[in-house]
Scaffold this active site. Structure first.
Site, short mmCIF file in Angstrom:
data_model
loop_
_atom_site.label_atom_id
_atom_site.label_comp_id
_atom_site.label_asym_id
_atom_site.label_seq_id
_atom_site.Cartn_x
_atom_site.Cartn_y
_atom_site.Cartn_z
N TRP A 414 0.82 -1.21 0.00
CA TRP A 414 0.00 0.00 0.00
C TRP A 414 0.86 1.26 0.00
CZ3 TRP A 414 -4.72 -0.20 -1.49
CH2 TRP A 414 -5.48 -1.35 -1.28
N ASN A 416 3.64 1.57 -1.81
CA ASN A 416 4.45 1.66 -3.03
C ASN A 416 3.67 1.51 -4.33
OD1 ASN A 416 7.54 1.62 -2.17
ND2 ASN A 416 6.45 0.28 -0.77
N TRP A 417 2.44 1.09 -4.29
CA TRP A 417 1.75 0.89 -5.56
C TRP A 417 1.09 2.19 -6.05
CZ3 TRP A 417 -3.16 0.56 -7.92
CH2 TRP A 417 -4.22 0.99 -7.14
N ILE A 419 2.06 5.97 -5.32
CA ILE A 419 2.94 6.93 -4.63
C ILE A 419 2.26 8.28 -4.41
CG2 ILE A 419 5.11 8.19 -4.80
CD1 ILE A 419 5.40 5.27 -4.04
N PRO A 420 1.50 8.86 -5.35
CA PRO A 420 0.85 10.15 -5.05
C PRO A 420 -0.05 10.11 -3.83
CG PRO A 420 0.83 9.74 -7.41
CD PRO A 420 1.32 8.48 -6.77
N HIS A 422 0.09 7.85 -1.40
CA HIS A 422 0.93 7.57 -0.23
C HIS A 422 1.62 8.83 0.28
CE1 HIS A 422 3.79 5.61 2.42
NE2 HIS A 422 4.78 6.15 1.73
N HIS A 455 -12.90 4.66 -0.83
CA HIS A 455 -13.22 3.51 -1.68
C HIS A 455 -14.73 3.27 -1.71
CE1 HIS A 455 -8.92 2.56 -1.77
NE2 HIS A 455 -9.18 1.66 -2.70
N TYR A 517 -27.51 -6.39 -9.27
CA TYR A 517 -28.34 -7.21 -10.15
C TYR A 517 -29.69 -7.53 -9.50
CZ TYR A 517 -29.52 -10.94 -13.45
OH TYR A 517 -30.14 -11.72 -14.39
#
Length: 525
Positions: A414, A416-417, A419-420, A422, A455, A517
């Protein structure tokens, strides 16, 4: 003695050796030979042959004695050799004859072998072949499902109504409000407390207004809602960073610091950077529309007065990134329509019947296309799109991601994937909490809590239903991070991270799609 006069002549003295006989004449100068006028003696034939035989026997006897003496000397020499020299001789023989050495198998961890490039290529080949089989099976079973017109309908229900675009345009009001408040704070017409209240009110109105608009406007599609709310979320984080950084500048200016760091303020000087010359601004000279909108479009969430700039725009690099963006976008749409949508639709029956074994089978079947689409989206967004925008704006900091694929812990992934995000969490949320004396674990949990909120905000509001699956999934990362960090290390930790990515996302996708659905199509089935 002669009485004759003339040149004196020297006569050679000769001595007779041996037992008389004219044949044994020695010259006085040490050379053997016969007298110049004497003839060699003649022997009978039988005597000459016997003498030759005796000479040969004596010669062979002498040679035999010499060989025995040499062999004896060699044995004595070997017996006199030191043990070290004897070992060196033995080792030399072993080195010439041996073909085995002390070594581990390559696949053993003790061997230290790490070059598995061939195995990696094999995995890639197997992955391509297996997915090619699945793709061929999908084409045979469903036919061609890719429909470009359907993509347009995902964004627009009515070609004359563009609610998502209008909502994005309205966001300029919140941007200009933030800039206006900062200008008033810079000249001192309003207090810091009043300015802080105005900023919080402005940022809250951003989230509430966008949410209400998406929920109430009937012509807003789910995809259009996700896109517009994503823009508003990015603007929320940017404007919060903007007011935070300018507040730090005011605090430094009020403290009359003699030397200001470049992240907060710089003197009015010119800096030559390659072929381009960019002026460095100082507070409050940065409070301009040009500076604000450069930050709004820049591929970063953290504001600073002077960003690192690249010397020029590389046209070839820009064209490559543009080509990648267009190609990968088409590929994403095709994979979603052709592969993912049928898998999700076929998963509804096991969910209605609560057939656990079939549910697991559908989940694993959905995991492959979902994860492939996620990887393509990551490259499309964080590499192609963000580098494209950065190149256009000559934005110098291109570290949008790090080696998250080597993550051996959930927290490393979390961090490093993305960066903005983080950097924003670290700069404006995590470190300020630590400065107030908050526990480190509590601060990390708070960061996950904020991430879980956004999220859920980006999923539930566009779908117009609240199920909290995204929120629960994000908060589940906290105990997962603790478990992986405590009990799994190295390759096991990396495998756990990959497993959570491959399996975790399809579970959330199936949960939301199932509920959506049932709500919208349950009465017709």
């Amino acid at each position: 003695m002669s009485d004759t006069k003339g040149p004196a002549t020297r006569r050679r003295r000769t001595t007779i050796s041996g037992g008389g006989g004219a044949g044994s004449v020695k010259q006085a100068n040490g050379t053997k030979g016969q007298d110049a006028g004497a003839k060699p003696p003649r022997y009978p034939a039988g005597v000459k042959t016997a003498a030759a035989k005796v000479s040969k026997q004596r010669s062979s006897h002498n040679n035999g004695n010499q060989d025995r003496e040499d062999s004896g000397k060699n044995q004595q020499h070997q017996s006199r050799m030191s043990p070290r020299k004897q070992r060196s001789v033995v080792e030399d023989i072993n080195d010439r004859l041996s073909c085995h050495v002390l070594q581990e198998s390559l696949l053993s961890s003790a061997s230290g072998y790490s070059n598995y490039r061939g195995i990696l290529n094999w995995c890639v080949v197997m992955l391509v072949l297996s997915n090619a089989r699945l793709f061929l099976e999908n084409i045979i079973k469903y036919g061609i499902l890719v429909d470009p017109i359907q993509v347009v309908s995902l964004f627009l229900k009515d070609p004359y109504s563009w609610p998502a675009a209008c909502l994005i345009i309205v966001s300029n009001l919140f941007i200009l409000t933030t800039l206006h408040v900062e200008r008033r704070l810079a000249v001192g017409t309003i207090s810091e407390t009043t300015g802080w209240i105005l900023h919080i009110f402005n940022l809250t109105c951003m989230l509430v207004f966008s949410s209400v608009t998406v929920l109430t406007v009937t012509s807003m599609t789910p995809v259009g809602g996700v896109f517009s709310l994503g823009i508003y979320t990015v603007l929320f984080l940017k404007l919060y960073s903007y007011q935070d950084a300018n507040r730090w500048c005011r605090e430094i200016r009020q403290a009359k610091a003699k030397r200001l760091t470049r992240s907060y303020s710089c003197p009015d000087v010119k800096q030559s950077n390659g072929s381009a010359v960019h002026s460095l601004v100082s507070y409050p000279g940065n409070l301009t529309h040009r500076d604000m909108y450069y930050f709004v479009f820049a591929p970063t969430l953290c504001y600073q007065l002077n960003f690192p700039r690249s010397p020029r725009i590389r046209k070839r690099f820009l064209i490559r990134r543009l080509f990648e963006m267009l190609f990968l976008m088409q590929l994403l749409v095709g994979l979603i329509q052709q592969w993912m949508v049928p898998s999700i639709q076929n998963s509804m029956k096991p969910f209605r019947e609560m057939d656990f074994s079939r549910m697991v089978e559908r989940l694993l079947k959905l995991a492959v296309p979902n994860h492939l689409i996620w990887l393509i989206f990551f490259y499309w967004f964080f590499h192609s799109s963000m580098n494209f925008v950065a190149e256009l704006l000559q934005f110098g900091d291109r570290e949008f991601y790090r080696d998250w694929w080597n993550s051996e812990s959930v927290t490393y992934f979390w961090a490093n994937w993305n960066i903005p995000v983080h950097k924003w969490c670290l700069r404006h949320f995590y470190k300020p909490m630590l400065k107030t004396g908050t526990n480190k674990l509590l601060a990390q949990t708070a960061v996950f809590l904020v991430s879980a909120f956004f999220h859920e905000y980006l999923v539930s509001v566009p779908l117009k239903m609240f199920r909290l699956w995204a929120f629960i999934g994000m908060m589940a990362q906290v105990p997962l991070a603790w478990f992986v960090g405590r009990y799994l290390n190295g390759n096991y930790g990396n495998a756990a991270v990959w497993l959570s990515l491959i399996i975790g996302q399809p579970i959330a996708v199936l949960m939301y799609f199932h509920d959506y659905y049932v709500i919208h199509h349950g009465s017709t089935t």
